[in-house]
Write a protein that holds these residues in place. Sequence first.
Motif, PDB file in Angstrom:
ATOM      1  N   GLY A   1       5.373  -7.108  -1.311  1.00 42.98           N
ATOM      2  CA  GLY A   1       6.904  -7.287  -1.019  1.00 42.98           C
ATOM      3  C   GLY A   1       7.226  -8.228   0.093  1.00 42.98           C
ATOM      4  O   GLY A   1       7.899  -8.004   1.121  1.00 42.98           O
TER       5      GLY A   1
ATOM      6  N   GLU B   1       2.990 -10.643  -9.509  1.00 41.67           N
ATOM      7  CA  GLU B   1       3.561  -9.408  -9.555  1.00 41.67           C
ATOM      8  C   GLU B   1       3.838  -9.136  -8.205  1.00 41.67           C
ATOM      9  O   GLU B   1       3.136  -9.267  -7.127  1.00 41.67           O
ATOM     10  CB  GLU B   1       2.565  -8.461 -10.314  1.00 41.67           C
ATOM     11  CG  GLU B   1       3.151  -6.919 -10.127  1.00 41.67           C
ATOM     12  CD  GLU B   1       4.059  -6.612 -11.632  1.00 41.67           C
ATOM     13  OE1 GLU B   1       4.729  -5.821 -11.654  1.00 41.67           O
ATOM     14  OE2 GLU B   1       4.036  -7.549 -12.299  1.00 41.67           O
TER      15      GLU B   1
ATOM     16  N   SER C   1       5.782  -5.899  -5.491  1.00 40.65           N
ATOM     17  CA  SER C   1       6.550  -4.791  -5.375  1.00 40.65           C
ATOM     18  C   SER C   1       6.252  -4.152  -3.996  1.00 40.65           C
ATOM     19  O   SER C   1       5.094  -4.247  -3.611  1.00 40.65           O
ATOM     20  CB  SER C   1       6.335  -3.771  -6.502  1.00 40.65           C
ATOM     21  OG  SER C   1       6.683  -2.483  -5.918  1.00 40.65           O
ATOM     22  N   SER C   2       6.884  -3.664  -3.188  1.00 41.73           N
ATOM     23  CA  SER C   2       6.660  -2.943  -2.054  1.00 41.73           C
ATOM     24  C   SER C   2       5.943  -1.837  -2.106  1.00 41.73           C
ATOM     25  O   SER C   2       5.363  -1.286  -1.136  1.00 41.73           O
ATOM     26  CB  SER C   2       8.136  -2.568  -1.216  1.00 41.73           C
ATOM     27  OG  SER C   2       8.773  -1.770  -2.091  1.00 41.73           O
ATOM     28  N   SER C   3       5.992  -1.088  -3.559  1.00 42.96           N
ATOM     29  CA  SER C   3       4.943  -0.046  -3.569  1.00 42.96           C
ATOM     30  C   SER C   3       3.371  -0.512  -3.429  1.00 42.96           C
ATOM     31  O   SER C   3       2.548   0.336  -3.540  1.00 42.96           O
ATOM     32  CB  SER C   3       5.285   0.401  -4.853  1.00 42.96           C
ATOM     33  OG  SER C   3       4.971  -0.200  -5.939  1.00 42.96           O
TER      34      SER C   3
END
Length: 238
Positions: free
Chosen positions: A37, A54, A56-58
Motif C-alpha cells: 500500500g 499486486e 494492498s494495505s493488507s
Amino acid sequence: MKVSVVVPTYNEEEYIERTLKALRNVGAHEIIVVDGGSDDRTLEIANKYADILESSSSYDSPAKARNVGIRLSTGDLVAFIDADTVVSTSWLDAIIDCFSRKTEVIGATGPAYPLERESLLIAPYIFSYDILVRLTLMVGRPHFLGFNCVYRRDFLESVSGFDENLRVSEDALLSMKALAYGKLAFLKGMSVYTSARRLKNRGYIESIFFLFYNGPAVVFLGKPFDYYPRSSRELRSR
C-alpha cells in the motif's frame, strides 16, 4: 527451469528501480512485486519492470507479501529478494545450475555485501551474511534470510509458505523447517548487495544486541526474540 522472483515493497521509491533493473539484467524469468500500500512512486516505478504487480494495505508484513507472491508465481523455483537488494550478475545462473543438477536441494541462499560503498560495513556483512549463515547450515540450524533465498515450489506449497503469525525471523524458521524435506545449499555465486539502512536506523548497539540475542534464540530454540519494529515501514519492508 523457470525462476519466479518475489519482491515485497512498501514506500521503496529510493531503491526499487535499481533492484528490479538488476533482476531484468540477469534474465529473471518472472518478477512479482507485492506492495503493502505504498503512497510514494513505488508502484509507478515497479510497473515498468514487474510481470505481476499486486498492491494492498493488507499485505502489511514481509511474510504476507511473500506468500501472496508465491500464490501468484508460476515458476518451478520461487526466489525472494528485498526491495533494497541488488542481485549480482552470477545470481540467476548459480540458482539454475544448482537446482538443475542437484534434485535433492530444495532451498538455497548466498552471501550478501553492503550496497553502500562503506569499507567499515564489509567485515560485518561477511561475518553476518556469509560466515554465520554457513555455520548455521553446517550445524543443521540454517538461518536463511528473506532478502536472498530460493525454494522449490512444491516445498513452499507443502508448508504454506512463510509463517504470517511471526513479526520477525519467519525467513530463518522456514529454512530450518526445510531440512525435513530435503537439502539446502549455500551458493557463492548467488551473491547480492543489500542496503545497510536498517543497521543505521536501529543503531549499531541495538543491531549487535539483536544479532547476538535473536540469532541464537532462533537457531537453537526455534523462537525469535519478541521484537517490535519501530514503525510500519520497518515491519512492511524489513
